[in-house]
Design an enzyme around this catalytic site. Structure first.
Site, PDB file in Angstrom:
ATOM      1  N   GLU A 457      35.131 -45.888  -5.017  1.00 58.61           N
ATOM      2  CA  GLU A 457      34.225 -45.424  -4.819  1.00 58.61           C
ATOM      3  C   GLU A 457      34.286 -45.204  -3.145  1.00 58.61           C
ATOM      4  O   GLU A 457      33.186 -43.783  -3.000  1.00 58.61           O
ATOM      5  CB  GLU A 457      33.144 -45.626  -5.548  1.00 58.61           C
ATOM      6  CG  GLU A 457      32.835 -46.001  -6.872  1.00 58.61           C
ATOM      7  CD  GLU A 457      31.617 -46.296  -7.280  1.00 58.61           C
ATOM      8  OE1 GLU A 457      31.275 -46.275  -8.492  1.00 58.61           O
ATOM      9  OE2 GLU A 457      31.074 -46.472  -6.605  1.00 58.61           O
ATOM     10  N   GLU A 554      35.122 -45.151 -15.016  1.00 58.43           N
ATOM     11  CA  GLU A 554      33.615 -46.344 -14.737  1.00 58.43           C
ATOM     12  C   GLU A 554      33.039 -45.421 -15.877  1.00 58.43           C
ATOM     13  O   GLU A 554      32.395 -43.902 -15.486  1.00 58.43           O
ATOM     14  CB  GLU A 554      33.403 -46.116 -13.321  1.00 58.43           C
ATOM     15  CG  GLU A 554      33.404 -47.645 -13.083  1.00 58.43           C
ATOM     16  CD  GLU A 554      32.976 -48.477 -12.095  1.00 58.43           C
ATOM     17  OE1 GLU A 554      31.814 -48.147 -11.604  1.00 58.43           O
ATOM     18  OE2 GLU A 554      33.535 -48.594 -10.462  1.00 58.43           O
TER      19      GLU A 554
END
Length: 886
Positions: A457, A554
């Site tokens: 991320e 995710e």
């Protein structure tokens, strides 16, 4: 004091010199704190927290509020020390090294009171030359500095510009500046885990002695030559040559089951030398490839490599070799802008289905072989084929990857950087480069690892400005990002491992990210790469909320662990949803409120007058909510694989967040701390089945898609049933004509307006009826039964309360269920009322963690006699469904 003498590489032939001697210093050490006021024994491998607990000086670190109570442990500077005698004659060895496989984290190492080196990276392997300082009797000290204090110092010393974030959100109750230390990032806290920045020696420490030369590293990669249609094996061996003269000899490589034996002449010059060998496997030999779980066998071949060197020095290595290819396909898609993002294993497109792996415990010495086996077996038992090893944890131990190889679990391997920007001063980069080079050598031979990813991320954090950086400063941070992940990590991956793809981040836009200069304006695009998606406010039963992306790596929803798990680390005053303990354990902002909000959309919230009953019912309901939410979202991704709608689709991966828990607390996990299955994991066993019908509504029309992960086409029928909530038998049923279900595809098989379905089925309304459906192929192959709710369950009419007793299910039937001997459904009609609520019992049993015993004890009900999985399979094979009757 006991030293474990291990002969690593034995002498072969008549030569006078053994290849190497190695003995481990694992076992009992002495540990003392910074001012010397506390001294205690401690185990290696281990950490300070574990030593304190084992000596009774602290409680279980996970009990109640001990993550705060024991902050002092991580803020002190501890020293590990040991005295030992060398069990061999030192003078007979040219070189002696101290090898540390894992030091956590910042330490100065003294050997016989001489400083021989320092460590600053939990993920690196260290080797120090102690030839000139070792004696017959020795002392060793590792003087640790608090990783928390070290990280703060490093951050303070970085004066040129801010490197965010400084600290985790307050709700996480964590420590600051974790991005300045090469340590397990989540050990400073996360939104599902506690703050325990450990100190200690977490892997083996040993002394190695050798003459002439020593084999330091041995690794290999199978490579498939498409043009020649044959397999080759690239073998790399790294030697430390201590002889003053060149060392010559032969290398013999043998893979008996592939009828392969090849010999090479080598000459090693003094110093550090790398030997690269290329082994050809005859195309006339059939090589069985390694396949992911559900797609084939995990065939491996035993290989031996023998180095016969001058001076009678023989070094032999053995390993298991697996052959497989992996390709990341990024290519244009008709009817959609952007590029595909999917994996081919051995040339076959595979939908990646599974979850995300985090460390199994804050204290790695607690992670046993038994625990790893239990967790990873649960992965394949739930029909998963992939785990993403998330970048905020650790590079897992060797046994983890070996089990993944054996079980057929593909691994998406992040490098250990997560949710932060990082410094790029030379010292930091040097440490990272050593870490990455070592981990590539250690892990590249595992077929289970199918991709390297630079971080978790961080591209999104930078480009979506999570840390509110001034726009004019962004070029500085982009430069740092490219320096770290492209010019260093990517460079090392490309040089060290050509057998699998690399991406810079997750989420990322893949090839588009590269085209945009290694960072994309929107790294979470539905048209490229992978996405992470979380939405706790919108109704999770509404599939239109979810992104029709190329790959969902995710996504998820929180739930609480079962009461039996929480009970071990709490006391009676903690057992309410709004207790100080419940609020303390929730490390995600507003997480408890979000769970109740989502549950309240479709379920009646518990309102018992008994506070304990309310607490148990509430945490039970969060598991129901989580399971249904993740099921709905996952099935949306599954059915999106073969279609483009509004220019979006071709989804080829669904990895929900997260698989396992690091402690006993609310999280997104489907396995509780220790491995107990949450309701979500039971659901995953069905929604990840290799053959699955998926139902949903759009504009009041009910659709069913068939989803196949099979490698063959099958002639099938679809059976659609409508039931009332109050009775097991369907009020109406429809079976389609035979159709061919194509391998690896998702296609629409059925559509019917809901209003017509209700009219066709007599007195049904949305509130009184529910739909179930399954696929079958001439009784040889059948999917799990799936279901579709026509209304919220809080509006459902006719639900029965589970009231199962020993009389409801007779001992004979209990015994049959236990042995999984499924009786003729026509002979079970006498207990139809019990079966109507048996699915609720399945959920109730797994939630309460009730014990079960082998049948035969009079007066016990099936609740206490039969494992949950057996009850579930019994229901499925009788045509029952996992419908909550609470």
């Amino acid at each position: 004091m006991r030293l474990h003498l291990l002969l690593l590489l034995s002498l072969c032939g008549a030569g006078p010199t053994a290849a190497a001697l190695s003995f481990s210093l694992r076992g009992n050490w002495s540990i003392c704190n910074g001012n010397g006021s506390l001294e205690l024994p401690g185990a290696v491998p281990g950490c300070v927290h574990s030593a304190l607990f084992q000596q009774g000086l602290i409680q279980d670190s996970y009990y109640r509020f001990n993550d705060l109570n024991y902050r002092w442990v991580s803020l002190d500077n501890w020293t590990y020390s040991k005295e030992f005698k060398i069990p061999f004659e030192i003078s007979k060895w040219q070189k002696v090294n101290l090898v540390l496989e894992g030091v956590d984290t910042v330490s100065k190492i003294l050997f016989n009171k001489v400083t021989i080196g320092e460590t600053d990276n939990m993920f690196n392997r260290y080797s120090f030359d102690i030839t000139n300082v070792i004696r017959d009797v020795n002392s060793i000290e590792l003087r640790f500095q608090s990783a928390v204090l070290y990280a703060a110092q490093q951050s303070k010393a970085h004066t040129r510009y801010w490197v965010p974030p400084d600290c985790p959100p307050l709700v996480q109750k964590g420590e600051c500046h974790v991005n300045f230390v090469r340590k397990e990032q989540c050990s400073f806290s996360w939104d599902w885990g506690p703050s325990f920045p450990t100190q200690g020696i977490w892997k083996d420490v040993r002394i190695e002695a050798y003459n002439i030369c020593h084999l330091n590293y041995f690794t290999f990669s199978p490579i498939y030559d498409k043009s020649a249609q044959e397999w080759n094996l690239e073998i790399e061996s790294t030697f430390d040559v201590v002889s003053s003269k060149p060392v010559g000899g032969q290398v013999i490589i043998a893979i008996p089951k592939l009828q392969t034996q090849q010999m090479y002449n080598i000459e090693l010059q003094p110093g550090r030398r790398i030997v690269e060998l290329f082994v050809n496997i005859s195309k006339n030999i059939t090589v069985e490839t390694w396949w992911p779980h559900g797609h084939g066998n995990q065939t491996g071949y035993n290989m031996t490599v023998l180095f016969e060197l001058d001076g009678g020095l023989n070094i032999e290595k053995s390993a298991k070799v697996y052959f497989r290819t992996v390709e990341l396909i990024e290519e244009p898609i008709k009817g959609s802008p952007g590029l595909s993002f999917y994996f081919k294993i051995n040339g076959f497109p595979i939908f990646l289905k599974g979850s995300n792996w985090i460390p199994a415990d804050s204290f790695q010495d607690r992670v046993t072989s038994e625990l790893l086996q239990r967790l990873l077996q649960s992965v394949v038992d739930a029909n998963m084929n992939t785990l993403r090893v998330w970048g905020g944890g650790i590079y897992e131990q060797d046994e983890f990857y070996e089990l993944c190889d054996e079980l057929g679990i593909m691994v998406w391997q992040d490098f250990m950087f997560a949710c932060a920007l990082y410094p790029t001063d030379q010292g930091f980069l040097d440490s990272v480069r050593a870490e990455v080079a070592y981990q590539i050598k250690r892990l590249k031979s595992h077929p289970s690892i199918i991709i390297w990813s630079g971080n978790n991320e961080n591209e999104a954090a930078l480009m979506m400005n999570w840390y509110h950086i001034n726009f004019t400063d962004r070029p500085t941070y982009i430069k740092d990002y490219v320096t770290l992940y492209v010019k260093n990590i990517r460079e090392l991956v490309l040089a060290g491992d050509k057998s699998r793809p690399f991406i810079t981040s997750s989420p990322t836009n893949g090839a588009e990210t590269v085209a945009e200069g290694w960072v994309s304006q929107n790294p979470n695009s539905n048209y490229f790469g992978d996405v992470h998606f979380y939405d706790y406010i919108s109704d999770c039963w509404n599939w239109k909320v979810f992104p029709k992306a190329r790959f969902a790596s995710e996504y998820g929803y929180q739930s609480w662990p079962s009461f039996s798990t929480l009970e071990k680390v709490s006391s009676t005053e903690d057992w309410s949803f709004n207790s100080k303990f419940s609020l303390h354990r929730q490390h995600h902002a507003d997480g408890n409120k979000q769970m109740l909000h989502q549950a309240g959309l479709h379920f009646k919230l518990p309102q018992s007058t008994d506070p304990l009953r309310t607490f148990k019912d509430t945490i039970y309901l969060t598991q129901v909510m989580q399971a249904q939410c993740v099921k709905t979202e996952t099935e949306f991704y599954l059915r999106s694989r073969s279609e483009i709608v509004d220019q979006q689709g071709h989804t080829m991966g669904a990895l929900y967040w997260q698989l396992n828990d690091i402690w006993q607390a609310p999280s997104w996990a489907s396995l509780e701390y220790g491995g107990k299955w949450k309701m979500l994991h039971y659901f995953a066993q069905n929604f990840f089945a290799p053959l699955l019908p998926v139902g949903f509504e759009n504009e009041n029309v009910f659709y069913i898609y068939g989803v196949s992960d099979l490698h063959l086409d099958y002639k099938m029928t679809l059976t659609v049933r409508v039931h009332t909530w109050s009775f097991l038998e369907p009020v109406c049923s429809r079976v389609t004509e035979h159709f061919v279900m194509k391998a690896g595809e998702a296609v629409c098989l059925y559509e019917e307006p809901v209003s017509e379905m209700l009219r066709r089925c007599g007195n049904c309304t949305r509130e009184s009826c529910v739909v179930s459906f399954y696929l079958s192929a001439d009784h040889k192959l059948q999917s799990p039964a799936n279901y579709h709710f026509l209304s919220s369950l809080k509006e459902a009419m006719g639900l029965c309360k589970a009231q199962i007793t020993g009389a409801s299910l007779n001992p004979t039937l209990c015994s049959q269920i236990y042995r999984e001997e499924i009786p003729n459904p026509k002979k079970v009609t006498s207990v139809s009322k019990a079966l109507a609520s048996l699915s609720a019992l399945v959920l109730e049993q797994q939630y309460l963690g009730l014990p079960w015993q082998p049948p035969g004890l009079a007066g016990r009900s099936c609740v206490n006699l039969v494992p949950v999985a057996a009850l579930g399979r019994f229901l499925e094979q009788l045509g029952g469904h996992h419908l909550s009757a609470r």
